[in-house]
Design a protein around this motif. Sequence first.
Motif, PDB file in Angstrom:
ATOM      1  N   SER B  14       0.837  -1.217   0.000  1.00  0.00           N
ATOM      2  CA  SER B  14       0.000   0.000   0.000  1.00  0.00           C
ATOM      3  C   SER B  14       0.859   1.249   0.000  1.00  0.00           C
ATOM      4  O   SER B  14       0.473   2.270  -0.579  1.00  0.00           O
ATOM      5  N   PHE B  17       2.166   1.733  -3.508  1.00  0.00           N
ATOM      6  CA  PHE B  17       1.052   2.195  -4.340  1.00  0.00           C
ATOM      7  C   PHE B  17       0.758   3.678  -4.102  1.00  0.00           C
ATOM      8  O   PHE B  17       0.506   4.431  -5.044  1.00  0.00           O
ATOM      9  N   ARG B  28      -2.835  -2.895  -9.553  1.00  0.00           N
ATOM     10  CA  ARG B  28      -4.095  -3.275  -8.890  1.00  0.00           C
ATOM     11  C   ARG B  28      -5.002  -4.015  -9.861  1.00  0.00           C
ATOM     12  O   ARG B  28      -5.618  -5.019  -9.516  1.00  0.00           O
ATOM     13  N   HIS B  32      -6.546  -7.773  -9.628  1.00  0.00           N
ATOM     14  CA  HIS B  32      -7.998  -7.916  -9.609  1.00  0.00           C
ATOM     15  C   HIS B  32      -8.465  -8.944 -10.654  1.00  0.00           C
ATOM     16  O   HIS B  32      -9.275  -9.817 -10.352  1.00  0.00           O
ATOM     17  N   TYR B 174      -9.248  -5.847  -5.599  1.00  0.00           N
ATOM     18  CA  TYR B 174      -7.962  -5.129  -5.539  1.00  0.00           C
ATOM     19  C   TYR B 174      -7.958  -3.742  -6.140  1.00  0.00           C
ATOM     20  O   TYR B 174      -6.936  -3.062  -6.107  1.00  0.00           O
TER      21      TYR B 174
END
Lengths: 190, 179
Positions: B14, B17, B28, B32, B174
Motif C-alpha cells: 500500500s 502504491f 491493482r 484484480h 484489488y
Amino acid sequence: MPHISLPEGLPGIRGAMAFRPETAKPLNELVEVLLRGPNTLSPAERELIATYVSYLNDCYYCQMSHGAIAAAHLNGDEDLVKRVKADFQHANISEKLKALLIIAARVQKGGKNVTADDIAHARSLGATDLEIHDTVLIAAAFCMYNRYVDGLGTMQPRDEASYRERGKMVARDGYIAVSKTYLPAEPIPR
Amino acid sequence: MPHIALPEGLPGISAGFAFRPETAKPMRELAHVLLHESNSLTPGERELIATYVSSQNDCYFCQTSHGAAAACHLDSQEAVKQVKTDFRIAPVSPKLKALLAIAGKVQRGGKNVTSADIAEARSHGATDLEIHDAVLIAAAFCMYNRYVDGLDTWQPRDESMYAEMGRHLAEHGYIKPSR
C-alpha cells in the motif's frame, strides 16, 4: 511448441497477451508507464535496466526485444546494449545508472538483497527516491514478464533482424499503441 | 525503515502504491483480474497460489495478506498453512496441487516448467486458461514480492490487521485501497 494453445505467429509475450487480453491490458499499461512515462530517467536508461534484468533471468525474447528498443532509443547503438549486458561497470553509461543497475540485479535475485549501502551509493550519485522506486519496480516487473514468457514455453525466434525492426516501432509508437496490432479487437467469449 | 521516503502508516505494497499511483493502477488491475474476477478456478484457489508463491519468495507481507484473503474465501486457516508447508498433503484438489507444482517451478524460473508438469495438470482437468493463469499468478507474485521487499516496506507483525485486510480483499478485490 508452447505449453498451451497460444495464437500462432505471435512470438514471445505477444502470443500470451493475445490469448488473454484481460491481463494484457494492465500488463501493457504497466510497461508503458515504467519504460515510457514521464520520468527523469530517459526511456533508453529504463530499457537498459529492463534488458539487463531479462538477461540475468536468461529470457531470450525479452532481452532481445528490450535490447532492440533500447538501441532504437540510442540511435542504433547495439554495442552499448551488449556492453551493459556483458559488463555494465565498463559501459559508457552514467555512474548513476550503474548504481541503479546494481540495485536492479539485487532485486532480480530477491527483494531482500537490496541493502542500505546500495541505496546510499545510488543517492550519492544523484538518484532520487522516484528513480530508485522505478528501478526496483522495473526489475521486479521483468522478473514477472520473463517468467510469463518462458513459463508458457512461448515461441522465441532466433532472428535478430525481426527484433531490430520491431524495436524501432515500439520505441517510436509505444507499447499500448503497438499492442493494438496483435490483441483481438473484440473480447474473447469465456 | 523503508529504503525511500514512502508515505507513513501504510503497510507493505500500500505504501508503494500511494507513493506512485501511476504504477499502482495497472498493478491493482492485474491482481484484480487474476485473483478476483470470475474464473473456473475459485478466488480461494487463486489466492492459495498467490500465497504459496509469496511464501516461496519469503515475503511476509504478501504471504500473510493473501493467506488471510484465501482463509476468508475458504473459511479455513488450516488449508492455507498446509499449502505453505507441503501442498501435496493439503486438503485441496489434485488439479490445484498440479497447478501449485507449476507455480513453484515458475517461481524458480519460467524455464523450469516441463511438458510433464503440464500433462499432469491436464490429466486432472486443468484447462489452458487455468494453466495460463497459474503461470501468470506465479510470475506476477515474483514481481509483487520483490517490489514489497525491494523497497523494504513496513510489514507489521499484527495478525488482526492482516485478517481485516484479507476480509476486505476477499469481499472487494484489488481495485480500491483497503485502508
